[in-house]
Design a protein around this motif. Structure first.
Motif, PDB file in Angstrom:
ATOM      1  N   VAL A 120      36.407  13.273 -56.496  1.00  0.00           N
ATOM      2  CA  VAL A 120      37.343  14.177 -55.838  1.00  0.00           C
ATOM      3  C   VAL A 120      36.876  14.454 -54.423  1.00  0.00           C
ATOM      4  CG1 VAL A 120      38.100  15.277 -57.978  1.00  0.00           C
ATOM      5  CG2 VAL A 120      36.194  16.265 -56.701  1.00  0.00           C
ATOM      6  N   VAL A 121      37.839  14.751 -53.560  1.00  0.00           N
ATOM      7  CA  VAL A 121      37.493  15.065 -52.177  1.00  0.00           C
ATOM      8  C   VAL A 121      36.801  16.433 -52.138  1.00  0.00           C
ATOM      9  CG1 VAL A 121      38.398  15.433 -49.864  1.00  0.00           C
ATOM     10  CG2 VAL A 121      39.386  13.651 -51.330  1.00  0.00           C
ATOM     11  N   ILE A 122      37.470  17.424 -52.726  1.00  0.00           N
ATOM     12  CA  ILE A 122      36.864  18.767 -52.723  1.00  0.00           C
ATOM     13  C   ILE A 122      36.665  19.274 -54.147  1.00  0.00           C
ATOM     14  CG2 ILE A 122      37.169  21.193 -52.060  1.00  0.00           C
ATOM     15  CD1 ILE A 122      38.736  20.302 -49.672  1.00  0.00           C
ATOM     16  N   ASP A 123      35.461  19.701 -54.434  1.00  0.00           N
ATOM     17  CA  ASP A 123      35.176  20.333 -55.727  1.00  0.00           C
ATOM     18  C   ASP A 123      35.159  21.846 -55.514  1.00  0.00           C
ATOM     19  OD1 ASP A 123      34.273  21.312 -58.086  1.00  0.00           O
ATOM     20  OD2 ASP A 123      32.389  20.182 -58.132  1.00  0.00           O
ATOM     21  N   ARG A 124      36.242  22.504 -55.934  1.00  0.00           N
ATOM     22  CA  ARG A 124      36.271  23.967 -55.803  1.00  0.00           C
ATOM     23  C   ARG A 124      36.148  24.592 -57.192  1.00  0.00           C
ATOM     24  NH1 ARG A 124      42.767  24.716 -54.743  1.00  0.00           N
ATOM     25  NH2 ARG A 124      43.322  23.760 -56.698  1.00  0.00           N
ATOM     26  N   SER A 125      35.696  23.797 -58.160  1.00  0.00           N
ATOM     27  CA  SER A 125      35.632  24.300 -59.529  1.00  0.00           C
ATOM     28  C   SER A 125      34.356  25.084 -59.759  1.00  0.00           C
ATOM     29  CB  SER A 125      35.660  23.127 -60.513  1.00  0.00           C
ATOM     30  OG  SER A 125      34.439  22.422 -60.449  1.00  0.00           O
ATOM     31  N   HIS A 144      32.235  13.114 -59.510  1.00  0.00           N
ATOM     32  CA  HIS A 144      31.565  12.949 -58.223  1.00  0.00           C
ATOM     33  C   HIS A 144      32.448  13.650 -57.203  1.00  0.00           C
ATOM     34  CE1 HIS A 144      29.501   9.502 -60.178  1.00  0.00           C
ATOM     35  NE2 HIS A 144      30.675   9.354 -60.755  1.00  0.00           N
ATOM     36  N   SER A 145      31.831  14.313 -56.230  1.00  0.00           N
ATOM     37  CA  SER A 145      32.683  14.938 -55.220  1.00  0.00           C
ATOM     38  C   SER A 145      32.124  14.667 -53.837  1.00  0.00           C
ATOM     39  CB  SER A 145      32.796  16.435 -55.473  1.00  0.00           C
ATOM     40  OG  SER A 145      31.541  17.029 -55.325  1.00  0.00           O
ATOM     41  N   LEU A 146      33.018  14.694 -52.851  1.00  0.00           N
ATOM     42  CA  LEU A 146      32.568  14.506 -51.477  1.00  0.00           C
ATOM     43  C   LEU A 146      31.982  15.798 -50.948  1.00  0.00           C
ATOM     44  CD1 LEU A 146      35.217  12.479 -49.496  1.00  0.00           C
ATOM     45  CD2 LEU A 146      32.980  11.768 -50.309  1.00  0.00           C
ATOM     46  N   ILE A 147      32.647  16.878 -51.287  1.00  0.00           N
ATOM     47  CA  ILE A 147      32.240  18.140 -50.677  1.00  0.00           C
ATOM     48  C   ILE A 147      32.602  19.309 -51.593  1.00  0.00           C
ATOM     49  CG2 ILE A 147      34.410  18.404 -49.352  1.00  0.00           C
ATOM     50  CD1 ILE A 147      32.471  19.152 -46.984  1.00  0.00           C
ATOM     51  N   THR A 148      31.748  20.331 -51.608  1.00  0.00           N
ATOM     52  CA  THR A 148      32.025  21.468 -52.486  1.00  0.00           C
ATOM     53  C   THR A 148      32.515  22.660 -51.660  1.00  0.00           C
ATOM     54  OG1 THR A 148      29.814  22.351 -52.257  1.00  0.00           O
ATOM     55  CG2 THR A 148      30.169  20.797 -54.074  1.00  0.00           C
ATOM     56  N   ILE A 183      31.784  23.751 -47.691  1.00  0.00           N
ATOM     57  CA  ILE A 183      32.856  24.006 -46.720  1.00  0.00           C
ATOM     58  C   ILE A 183      32.647  25.361 -46.048  1.00  0.00           C
ATOM     59  CG2 ILE A 183      35.332  24.488 -46.512  1.00  0.00           C
ATOM     60  CD1 ILE A 183      35.808  22.341 -48.646  1.00  0.00           C
ATOM     61  N   VAL A 184      32.356  26.346 -46.868  1.00  0.00           N
ATOM     62  CA  VAL A 184      32.159  27.696 -46.337  1.00  0.00           C
ATOM     63  C   VAL A 184      30.979  27.709 -45.356  1.00  0.00           C
ATOM     64  CG1 VAL A 184      31.479  30.046 -46.972  1.00  0.00           C
ATOM     65  CG2 VAL A 184      33.232  28.853 -48.292  1.00  0.00           C
ATOM     66  N   GLN A 185      29.896  27.064 -45.739  1.00  0.00           N
ATOM     67  CA  GLN A 185      28.709  27.048 -44.863  1.00  0.00           C
ATOM     68  C   GLN A 185      29.003  26.330 -43.542  1.00  0.00           C
ATOM     69  OE1 GLN A 185      26.356  29.020 -45.319  1.00  0.00           O
ATOM     70  NE2 GLN A 185      27.081  29.504 -47.396  1.00  0.00           N
ATOM     71  N   LEU A 186      29.728  25.198 -43.632  1.00  0.00           N
ATOM     72  CA  LEU A 186      30.052  24.445 -42.417  1.00  0.00           C
ATOM     73  C   LEU A 186      30.966  25.246 -41.491  1.00  0.00           C
ATOM     74  CD1 LEU A 186      30.546  20.838 -43.842  1.00  0.00           C
ATOM     75  CD2 LEU A 186      28.826  21.575 -42.183  1.00  0.00           C
ATOM     76  N   LEU A 187      31.926  25.924 -42.095  1.00  0.00           N
ATOM     77  CA  LEU A 187      32.840  26.723 -41.259  1.00  0.00           C
ATOM     78  C   LEU A 187      32.090  27.896 -40.618  1.00  0.00           C
ATOM     79  CD1 LEU A 187      36.075  26.759 -43.457  1.00  0.00           C
ATOM     80  CD2 LEU A 187      35.678  25.485 -41.347  1.00  0.00           C
ATOM     81  N   LYS A 188      31.176  28.441 -41.399  1.00  0.00           N
ATOM     82  CA  LYS A 188      30.415  29.582 -40.890  1.00  0.00           C
ATOM     83  C   LYS A 188      29.530  29.138 -39.717  1.00  0.00           C
ATOM     84  CE  LYS A 188      26.914  32.719 -42.354  1.00  0.00           C
ATOM     85  NZ  LYS A 188      25.956  32.934 -43.418  1.00  0.00           N
TER      86      LYS A 188
END
Ligand code: 5BU
Length: 456
Positions: A144-149, A164-168, A172-177
């Motif tokens: 999956v592209v995003i794992d928000r589970s 398998h995921s590309l990004i969790t 995402i939150v850390q990168l945006l922050k």
């Protein structure tokens, strides 16, 4: 494209939103992902395909798929870049067991890698895998592209799949922050929200229907999980057969309306046999009409079924109030809901099956079990795992050998049925047509009971 660039791009096109959103579940979430528009931005589509290729290039698979709609164009691009064959599943569901739902070329047994945009709980991934597996495609891995589970990896692992995921979500939150695109307060809100989510409830309902218990007790007492389907058309044949096999069975299944010479002596005689040979009575009338009509069909007419059959079969096609129509106000009566059928080309699909489980969950006092079938041990296991509580799985379409008849019946073996989860096997012609029905009933009983003991 780097992951960081990808996240920033998603933010820029509005695919990642922070605010206050009401989810399907009714919860209010401080963030929302909508990756659908991503495919309209060629540089993002290209970038995500490259990231996916990098992620999966060492994995082993024969064909590739994406789950419609969003992931399908992504998977096409990935397939093209990797020079791998692409297949995909129609989104409109065809009926259970009819096949030919996959578009594209593949050989039976092909290993398929599945791409999707998001994972939330994992439930829809498992449904997808089941559909592919019915078509002869083997699935082990999801990307999956995003794992928000919260626990998607664990949920999939339970059914033998790897995520398998590309990004969790955390990444995402850390990168945006770190790019000053969200405030510390938002970060805290997201963390609090994810922490407050309870794990998805997979727990079974504790309640046990008294008629479920009664059948279980009888099985234990009689050391039998064999239900005989006594499909003969004269009283003479009927009671002759019972003389031969009644001692082997835990329950007798009747189709009372096929007896040519039915008269008022039939039921008392049947009850006398049931008492003497110690079996329960199940009339396979398959009620399907509106509540008011089935109430009459069950309680009135020539047969007055509710007077003598503790168990009957119920179709859920008219809606769950059929259960009220049938059982309200009656003591010691319950239904087996037809969640799946054994006949080829039947129209009960997975959505229908799920609705049957939901109806049973709401009316547990009227449901003793489900009638079901499957094409393999694994298929039956997954089907039964979705039962809401301790309902029993009653399985027709069982014989010593796999096969079919000329009018659509499909058979699996005793060991497949019970090994997969059938609590009772329902056998008609396998016993009725044998040269020595008595011997045959013993054999079915022994094999089914042995398989049951090994399973539970
Ligand atoms: P058989 O002779 O073992 O094929 O008989 C099977 C019995 O189970 C027969 O009475 C059917 O009406 C019944 N049955 C079934 O075969 N498949 C189903 O999905 C359901 C009932 Br529901």
């Amino acid at each position: 494209m780097t992951k960081e660039q990808f996240v920033l791009d998603l933010e820029k096109i509005g695919a990642i939103k922070f605010g206050s959103f009401t989810l399907k579940s009714g919860l209010t979430s401080p963030f929302y992902f909508d990756l659908r528009d991503m495919i309209s931005f060629p540089f993002i589509l290209e970038g995500i395909a490259d990231l996916l290729v990098e992620r999966i290039k060492d994995m082993e698979f024969d064909v590739l798929t994406g789950i419609p709609y969003t992931a399908l164009p992504i998977a096409s691009l990935v397939a093209s870049k990797m020079q791998k064959p692409l297949v995909y599943m129609r989104k409109e569901e065809k009926a259970y067991g009819t096949g030919n739902n996959v578009i594209g070329k593949f050989v039976k047994g092909a290993k398929c890698l599945v791409i999707d945009d998001l994972i939330t709980t994992g439930a829809s991934k498992i449904e997808t895998a089941e559909k592919y597996e019915k078509e002869g495609i083997v699935i082990k891995d999801f990307v999956v592209v995003i794992d928000r589970s919260l626990n998607g990896t664990e949920e999939l692992a339970k059914d033998g799949y790897k995520l398998h995921s590309l990004i969790t979500l955390d990444e995402i939150v850390q990168l945006l922050k770190s790019n000053n695109l969200i405030t510390d307060e938002k970060v805290r809100e997201v963390e609090e929200f994810t922490a407050s989510l309870n794990k998805p409830k997979t727990e079974k309902v504790k309640y046990i229907n008294p008629l479920t218990q009664k059948l279980l007790d009888k099985m234990k007492e009689k050391k039998s999980n064999l239900v005989l389907s006594l499909d003969v058309t004269t009283q003479k044949e009927f009671f002759n057969m019972l003389d031969k096999v009644g001692d082997e069975i835990v329950m007798l299944k009747t189709h009372v309306d096929i007896i040519d010479d039915y008269d008022e002596e039939f039921v008392p005689k049947l009850q006398e046999y049931a008492k003497r040979q110690n079996f329960l009575i199940f009339e396979d009338r398959k009620f399907a009409d509106i509540g008011n009509t089935v109430r009459h069909q069950f309680r009135s007419g020539v047969y007055k079924i509710s007077d003598w059959a503790e168990y009957v079969t119920v179709h859920m096609v008219a809606g769950e109030l059929i259960l009220k129509g049938l059982f309200e106000g009656l003591e010691n009566r319950a239904g087996f809901v037809l969640a799946r059928m054994s006949s080829k080309g039947n129209l009960l699909n997975e959505t229908y099956t799920r609705k049957c489980f939901e109806a049973a969950k709401k009316n547990p006092q009227w449901v003793a079990g489900f009638i079901g079938h499957g094409n393999s041990v694994e298929d039956i296991k997954r089907f039964k795992a979705k039962f809401p509580g301790s309902e029993l799985l009653m399985m027709p379409g069982v014989k010593k050998e796999k096969g079919s008849d000329a009018m659509g019946q499909q058979y699996i073996t005793i060991e497949e049925a019970v090994g997969g989860g059938a609590d009772c096997i329902i056998v008609g012609r396998g016993i009725l047509k044998a040269d020595d029905p008595s011997k045959e009933a013993k054999l079915y009983r022994e094999r089914a009971w042995k398989a049951y003991k090994e399973r539970v």
